[in-house]
Design a protein around this motif. Sequence first.
Motif, PDB file in Angstrom:
ATOM      1  N   PRO A 287     -22.321 -32.951   7.711  1.00 33.78           N
ATOM      2  CA  PRO A 287     -21.505 -31.733   7.807  1.00 33.78           C
ATOM      3  C   PRO A 287     -22.204 -30.508   7.210  1.00 33.78           C
ATOM      4  O   PRO A 287     -21.964 -29.388   7.639  1.00 33.78           O
ATOM      5  N   GLU A 288     -23.080 -30.719   6.214  1.00 35.98           N
ATOM      6  CA  GLU A 288     -23.769 -29.573   5.605  1.00 35.98           C
ATOM      7  C   GLU A 288     -25.279 -29.825   5.561  1.00 35.98           C
ATOM      8  O   GLU A 288     -25.855 -30.079   4.490  1.00 35.98           O
ATOM      9  N   PRO A 289     -25.917 -29.767   6.715  1.00 37.94           N
ATOM     10  CA  PRO A 289     -27.332 -30.155   6.777  1.00 37.94           C
ATOM     11  C   PRO A 289     -28.256 -29.286   5.933  1.00 37.94           C
ATOM     12  O   PRO A 289     -29.354 -29.712   5.579  1.00 37.94           O
ATOM     13  N   ASN A 290     -27.812 -28.078   5.593  1.00 33.09           N
ATOM     14  CA  ASN A 290     -28.688 -27.214   4.801  1.00 33.09           C
ATOM     15  C   ASN A 290     -28.791 -27.645   3.347  1.00 33.09           C
ATOM     16  O   ASN A 290     -29.646 -27.164   2.616  1.00 33.09           O
ATOM     17  N   LEU A 291     -27.881 -28.537   2.951  1.00 34.01           N
ATOM     18  CA  LEU A 291     -27.864 -28.929   1.543  1.00 34.01           C
ATOM     19  C   LEU A 291     -28.711 -30.167   1.244  1.00 34.01           C
ATOM     20  O   LEU A 291     -28.870 -30.551   0.097  1.00 34.01           O
ATOM     21  N   THR A 292     -29.214 -30.783   2.296  1.00 33.20           N
ATOM     22  CA  THR A 292     -29.941 -32.034   2.037  1.00 33.20           C
ATOM     23  C   THR A 292     -31.051 -32.256   3.079  1.00 33.20           C
ATOM     24  O   THR A 292     -31.224 -31.449   3.988  1.00 33.20           O
ATOM     25  N   LEU A 293     -31.779 -33.335   2.908  1.00 31.76           N
ATOM     26  CA  LEU A 293     -32.838 -33.688   3.868  1.00 31.76           C
ATOM     27  C   LEU A 293     -32.665 -35.150   4.269  1.00 31.76           C
ATOM     28  O   LEU A 293     -32.161 -35.964   3.479  1.00 31.76           O
ATOM     29  N   GLY A 294     -33.126 -35.483   5.464  1.00 34.44           N
ATOM     30  CA  GLY A 294     -33.113 -36.883   5.888  1.00 34.44           C
ATOM     31  C   GLY A 294     -34.221 -37.650   5.184  1.00 34.44           C
ATOM     32  O   GLY A 294     -34.047 -38.783   4.747  1.00 34.44           O
ATOM     33  N   LEU A 295     -35.393 -37.030   5.107  1.00 34.20           N
ATOM     34  CA  LEU A 295     -36.526 -37.603   4.367  1.00 34.20           C
ATOM     35  C   LEU A 295     -37.215 -36.459   3.635  1.00 34.20           C
ATOM     36  O   LEU A 295     -37.453 -35.398   4.237  1.00 34.20           O
ATOM     37  N   PRO A 296     -37.569 -36.646   2.374  1.00 32.16           N
ATOM     38  CA  PRO A 296     -38.247 -35.564   1.645  1.00 32.16           C
ATOM     39  C   PRO A 296     -39.689 -35.401   2.144  1.00 32.16           C
ATOM     40  O   PRO A 296     -40.226 -36.304   2.791  1.00 32.16           O
ATOM     41  N   PRO A 297     -40.329 -34.270   1.837  1.00 28.58           N
ATOM     42  CA  PRO A 297     -41.718 -34.063   2.288  1.00 28.58           C
ATOM     43  C   PRO A 297     -42.635 -35.181   1.774  1.00 28.58           C
ATOM     44  O   PRO A 297     -42.555 -35.561   0.618  1.00 28.58           O
ATOM     45  N   HIS A 298     -43.468 -35.678   2.651  1.00 27.98           N
ATOM     46  CA  HIS A 298     -44.423 -36.725   2.264  1.00 27.98           C
ATOM     47  C   HIS A 298     -45.514 -36.812   3.320  1.00 27.98           C
ATOM     48  O   HIS A 298     -45.367 -36.282   4.424  1.00 27.98           O
ATOM     49  N   SER A 299     -46.612 -37.477   2.979  1.00 25.80           N
ATOM     50  CA  SER A 299     -47.573 -37.872   4.014  1.00 25.80           C
ATOM     51  C   SER A 299     -47.525 -39.394   4.050  1.00 25.80           C
ATOM     52  O   SER A 299     -47.126 -40.022   3.077  1.00 25.80           O
ATOM     53  N   ASP A 300     -47.934 -39.968   5.174  1.00 25.49           N
ATOM     54  CA  ASP A 300     -47.807 -41.421   5.307  1.00 25.49           C
ATOM     55  C   ASP A 300     -49.025 -42.107   4.710  1.00 25.49           C
ATOM     56  O   ASP A 300     -50.162 -41.703   4.981  1.00 25.49           O
ATOM     57  N   TYR A 301     -48.764 -43.147   3.946  1.00 21.00           N
ATOM     58  CA  TYR A 301     -49.901 -43.901   3.421  1.00 21.00           C
ATOM     59  C   TYR A 301     -50.268 -44.988   4.422  1.00 21.00           C
ATOM     60  O   TYR A 301     -49.946 -46.160   4.263  1.00 21.00           O
ATOM     61  N   SER A 302     -50.923 -44.514   5.465  1.00 21.13           N
ATOM     62  CA  SER A 302     -51.342 -45.429   6.523  1.00 21.13           C
ATOM     63  C   SER A 302     -52.600 -44.807   7.091  1.00 21.13           C
ATOM     64  O   SER A 302     -53.023 -43.732   6.656  1.00 21.13           O
ATOM     65  N   CYS A 303     -53.200 -45.465   8.066  1.00 17.66           N
ATOM     66  CA  CYS A 303     -54.267 -44.782   8.802  1.00 17.66           C
ATOM     67  C   CYS A 303     -53.585 -43.834   9.776  1.00 17.66           C
ATOM     68  O   CYS A 303     -53.801 -42.631   9.730  1.00 17.66           O
ATOM     69  N   ILE A 304     -52.769 -44.393  10.645  1.00 17.84           N
ATOM     70  CA  ILE A 304     -51.967 -43.541  11.518  1.00 17.84           C
ATOM     71  C   ILE A 304     -50.551 -44.113  11.649  1.00 17.84           C
ATOM     72  O   ILE A 304     -50.327 -45.306  11.472  1.00 17.84           O
TER      73      ILE A 304
END
Length: 247
Positions: free
Chosen positions: A59-76
């Motif tokens: 209901p209030e998408p501006n207040l939260t995130l689905g996933l926080p900023p990150h890079s993936d620890y993988s090759c791809i």
Amino acid sequence: MLMLGCREKTGDYAIKARLLALKIMGAITESLGMGSKYLESKMEDGMQVIAVNCYPQCPEPNLTLGLPPHSDYSCITIVLHSSCGLEIMDFTDGTWRLVPNLHGALQVHVGDHVEVLSNGLYKSMVHRVTLNNEKTRVSIASLHSMGIDEKMATPEELISNEHPKKYKESSFRDFLNFLSNNDITDGKSFIEFLKINYESWQCDQTGLSNENAPVCMNKMGEDNSRDGDYLMKFKNVKKKRKTIENG
Ligand SMILES: O=C(O)CCC(=O)C(=O)O
Ligand SMILES: [Fe+2]
């Protein structure tokens, strides 16, 4: 029956995603001048982790995130999603860019290990997921890397006086240990921890010792730019620049 159908399709998808990942990794190592088979056997014996992410409508998408900023620890990582929500950080101006929703398209994220492999020629992608108040979003992320104890190191061929080694070697297990001791939602990032001479790099990037700081800012955008709490750092760099300019 439905479950059975899903099981088959998921298995099939996993196998095909893996084959695609092996091909892409071959193309990446070839582009680095190492030949397409450089990592072939290590990738074939490596790991595949599939994460199915469900982001409910909010209901209030501006207040939260689905996933926080990150890079993936993988090759791809290969991602298939049902709708928009994924955003990638554009370090040239510090803004988030929304990945468009192209029906059936797969997104390929460069992960931390390719950054290490390429001595920083490829940058792992910093991304986050936003929510929306209309519909639930589903994504399937297939992460591909070498074996859990296999260390990713920059090949000697990519190291020279002009391009000194930039990263320590590490394995997936090293990452898991890092995760147990650090809160990545707090902005800590493993790739920054792997950077060699990070402190001196950081000092250069603030522009404190360099009158051409705007160039440094650009360089930061194109080149290094991620930090454990990179957004904060990005702002701090700007703030420091302002202080220098004003003072
Ligand atoms: O949901 C997405 O589009 C991305 C998922 C993701 O970044 C991840 O699982 O690491
Ligand atoms: Fe991710």
